[in-house]
Design an enzyme around this catalytic site. Structure first.
Site, PDB file in Angstrom:
ATOM      1  N   LYS A  19       0.324  -9.954   6.034  1.00 51.91           N
ATOM      2  CA  LYS A  19       0.230 -10.008   4.570  1.00 51.91           C
ATOM      3  C   LYS A  19      -1.172 -10.386   4.105  1.00 51.91           C
ATOM      4  O   LYS A  19      -1.703  -9.806   3.146  1.00 51.91           O
ATOM      5  CB  LYS A  19       1.249 -11.001   4.021  1.00 51.91           C
ATOM      6  CG  LYS A  19       1.271 -11.072   2.499  1.00 51.91           C
ATOM      7  CD  LYS A  19       2.343 -12.013   1.977  1.00 51.91           C
ATOM      8  CE  LYS A  19       2.369 -12.023   0.453  1.00 51.91           C
ATOM      9  NZ  LYS A  19       3.411 -12.949  -0.080  1.00 51.91           N
ATOM     10  N   PHE A  79       9.529 -17.278   8.930  1.00 54.79           N
ATOM     11  CA  PHE A  79      10.577 -16.437   8.349  1.00 54.79           C
ATOM     12  C   PHE A  79      10.226 -14.961   8.491  1.00 54.79           C
ATOM     13  O   PHE A  79       9.144 -14.531   8.120  1.00 54.79           O
ATOM     14  CB  PHE A  79      10.756 -16.809   6.874  1.00 54.79           C
ATOM     15  CG  PHE A  79      11.780 -15.966   6.158  1.00 54.79           C
ATOM     16  CD1 PHE A  79      13.118 -16.046   6.478  1.00 54.79           C
ATOM     17  CD2 PHE A  79      11.392 -15.083   5.158  1.00 54.79           C
ATOM     18  CE1 PHE A  79      14.061 -15.273   5.829  1.00 54.79           C
ATOM     19  CE2 PHE A  79      12.325 -14.313   4.497  1.00 54.79           C
ATOM     20  CZ  PHE A  79      13.661 -14.409   4.835  1.00 54.79           C
ATOM     21  N   GLN A  80      11.135 -14.204   9.067  1.00 52.41           N
ATOM     22  CA  GLN A  80      11.016 -12.765   9.269  1.00 52.41           C
ATOM     23  C   GLN A  80       9.815 -12.367  10.121  1.00 52.41           C
ATOM     24  O   GLN A  80       9.243 -11.297   9.956  1.00 52.41           O
ATOM     25  CB  GLN A  80      10.988 -12.019   7.922  1.00 52.41           C
ATOM     26  CG  GLN A  80      12.328 -12.087   7.187  1.00 52.41           C
ATOM     27  CD  GLN A  80      12.437 -11.120   6.026  1.00 52.41           C
ATOM     28  OE1 GLN A  80      11.425 -10.691   5.468  1.00 52.41           O
ATOM     29  NE2 GLN A  80      13.653 -10.774   5.657  1.00 52.41           N
ATOM     30  N   MET A 135      32.789  15.039  19.678  1.00 49.36           N
ATOM     31  CA  MET A 135      32.267  15.243  21.027  1.00 49.36           C
ATOM     32  C   MET A 135      32.895  14.258  22.007  1.00 49.36           C
ATOM     33  O   MET A 135      33.232  14.627  23.141  1.00 49.36           O
ATOM     34  CB  MET A 135      30.745  15.096  21.034  1.00 49.36           C
ATOM     35  CG  MET A 135      30.101  15.540  22.334  1.00 49.36           C
ATOM     36  SD  MET A 135      30.319  17.303  22.681  1.00 49.36           S
ATOM     37  CE  MET A 135      28.971  18.008  21.735  1.00 49.36           C
TER      38      MET A 135
END
Length: 562
Positions: free
Chosen positions: A166, A116-117, A476
């Site tokens: 982590k 996950f992630q 622009m």
């Protein structure tokens, strides 16, 4: 190893190493894998500034670095947090801005498992960083942090990324290794080649139409003083890139303005007609050369001074190359300068002054025009104020008309041209120099790409003044469709824009509507005097164009003028 160093977590070691590098502020956004670090921050003197989007925190670190000259630091969690930093990292890489980017990562035991992630942020950012580290042993953090800051700020500056799993941050009872750097193959160019410097001064002595061309490398090297001394002693006309604005103060008699796509007529004519072009810290970007390097300054002997040897002769053929630090090289030039006669430049200056007289920058000061707003801001803001811009027409109006007097008083996204840069960059600029006034000039399109950072301004009580040039369109793009696509407008109308004053009020920020020219001066004066943040909403016409303009594929003398 001293006794007090024992028992540390990886997170604490990281924070201690950052503190040793002089870090006072981290711009960040938390996430699950970063919780060991955020817990340790409660016991650290380093201030954390919570953004409202990861892209905002990297732009804030960028703005902080540009106006302070220090390394900016930002932090985001793994996965989408890290990937949301990519645009800001690219922006810093393009403009040579020193950043240390900290990203959370899944535990080392989960790497490569598509957990996950989990994303390979090292692989994603490899082309847009100077170097990257994936930390697998917390004992190496002191060395890695020291190397990262050294790499970010030395040579040609840029972003360095440190990926932090982590478990590395959470590991306890760590005894860190010494912070001795182990860099191999990294070379920094400092002083120039003396014989080459003499060649440059000799070429100057026999030239009749020289020009000094200053870019962002002058800012990076803190070469403002040396550049000014060189320009004044040799009486040289000076042109700048967008990033070089402020290297010579606005209004200086030798300054001809910006060169290139939206440069002044005089600057473009002068570069085209010169016989010696001394380029300092520039990339010869296509916004200057129109991508036609072989047709740029064709009458000139080109001298290129740059810290990065890769840039020399990459776009424009260089006749004399000096690789090194711009300030040191200019100081060496100043030492050699008295040994050669200075050229007689009176006829050259007579021609330059004639171009200035015939082709001044024009603007409407009677109606509520954007140029009128920018000029009024310049008169009331004060010379020491910092101006940050987003990207678009307003960026060019500021470049043309705002009186920037110091090079680190101006911050904008140049090489990448990122809409949404301005608001978070203004946050970083204000926190870098809390005693100075910070003005953001933006458009309604750009502002809505980072509008949520009003919350960061409100939470930190930052007295930023927002000058919104609100024309209800993507200005622009509309100008290009108007001029080069026969006015066939498509997807440029920002229908459904909010009432920006009400949005500001919702964040507790003072807002003012300005609908006529006679309200401009009083509104800006009120904002300058107001102790907190202010949003000024100037309603301007969508038909306003940025001119001069060099059309795509044309040489710099083929300008559309007002």
């Amino acid at each position: 190893m001293t006794e007090e160093k024992k028992g540390l977590t990886g997170a604490t070691i990281l924070l201690n190493a950052l503190q040793e590098e002089g870090v006072e502020i981290i711009f960040g956004y938390p996430g699950g894998v970063l919780l060991p670090l955020y817990d340790a921050m409660l016991d650290s003197p380093i201030r954390h500034v919570l953004g409202r989007h990861e892209q905002g925190v990297v732009f804030a670190a960028d703005g902080y670095a540009r106006v302070s000259g220090k390394v900016g630091v930002c932090l985001a969690t793994s996965g989408p947090g890290a990937t949301n930093l990519v645009t800001g990292i690219t922006n810093a890489f393009s403009d040579s801005i020193p950043l240390v980017v900290l990203t959370g990562q899944v535990p080392t035991s989960s790497l490569g498992s598509d957990s996950f992630q989990e994303v390979d942020i090292i692989g994603i950012t490899m082309p847009i960083t100077k170097h990257s580290y994936l930390v697998k042993d917390p004992r190496e953090l002191p060395r890695i942090v020291k190397e990262a800051f050294y790499l970010a700020r030395t040579g040609r500056p840029g972003p360095v990324l440190i990926d932090l799993p982590k478990d590395v941050l959470a590991q306890e009872n760590v005894e860190p290794f010494p912070n001795d750097m182990k860099l191999k193959g990294y070379k920094i160019f400092g002083r120039g080649n003396n014989s080459k410097i003499e060649e440059v001064v000799q070429a100057l002595s026999v030239s009749r139409k020289p020009v000094l061309y200053a870019g962002g490398g002058v800012v990076t090297a803190n070469a403002e003083r040396a550049l000014r001394q060189f320009a004044e002693k040799a009486n040289l006309p000076v042109v700048t890139t967008l990033m070089g604005i402020g290297s010579l103060p606005f209004g200086h008699p030798n300054l001809l303005g910006m060169v290139g796509m939206h440069g002044t007529v005089t600057a473009n004519y002068t570069v085209d007609d010169c016989d010696l072009l001394i380029a300092v810290g520039v990339r010869f970007d296509d916004r200057v050369t129109s991508g036609l390097g072989h047709k740029f300054a064709t009458k000139a002997t080109v001298v290129h001074i740059d810290i990065d040897p890769v840039e020399i002769s990459k776009v424009v053929k260089t006749h004399m190359r000096i690789v090194g630090d711009a300030r040191k090289i200019l100081e060496e030039v100043l030492e050699v300068l008295p040994e050669y006669p200075l050229p007689e430049l009176s006829p050259w200056w007579e021609q330059v002054r004639q171009w200035q007289q015939e082709h001044p920058l024009k603007c409407d000061l009677e109606s509520l025009s954007p140029e009128m707003v920018v000029k009024c801001l310049g008169e009331l803001a004060g010379g020491e104020s910092i101006v940050v811009t987003d990207v678009g027409q307003h960026q060019m109006w500021v470049a043309q008309f705002y009186p920037t007097v110091h090079m680190r008083n101006y911050a904008t996204s140049c090489g990448l041209g990122v809409m949404g840069y301005g608001l978070p960059a203004a946050v970083g600029a204000q926190l870098a120099r809390p005693g100075d006034k910070v003005f953001l000039v933006t458009g309604d399109g750009s502002l809505q790409m980072s509008l949520q950072e009003l919350g960061t301004i409100a939470q930190n009580k930052l007295p930023i003044k927002i000058i919104l040039l609100n024309n209800g369109v993507l200005g622009m793009v509309r100008q290009m469709q108007k001029m080069f696509y026969e006015g066939r407008y498509n997807q440029i109308q920002l229908e459904g824009n909010p009432d920006f004053v009400k949005v500001a009020d919702a964040y507790g920020i003072h807002g003012i509507h300005i609908n006529s020219a006679d309200q401009v001066q009083a509104a800006i004066a009120e904002a300058v005097a107001y102790p907190g943040p202010v949003l000024l909403d100037f309603v301007i016409s969508p038909d306003e164009d940025v001119l001069p303009l060099v059309p795509p594929g044309k040489v710099i003398t083929e300008m559309i003028v007002r």
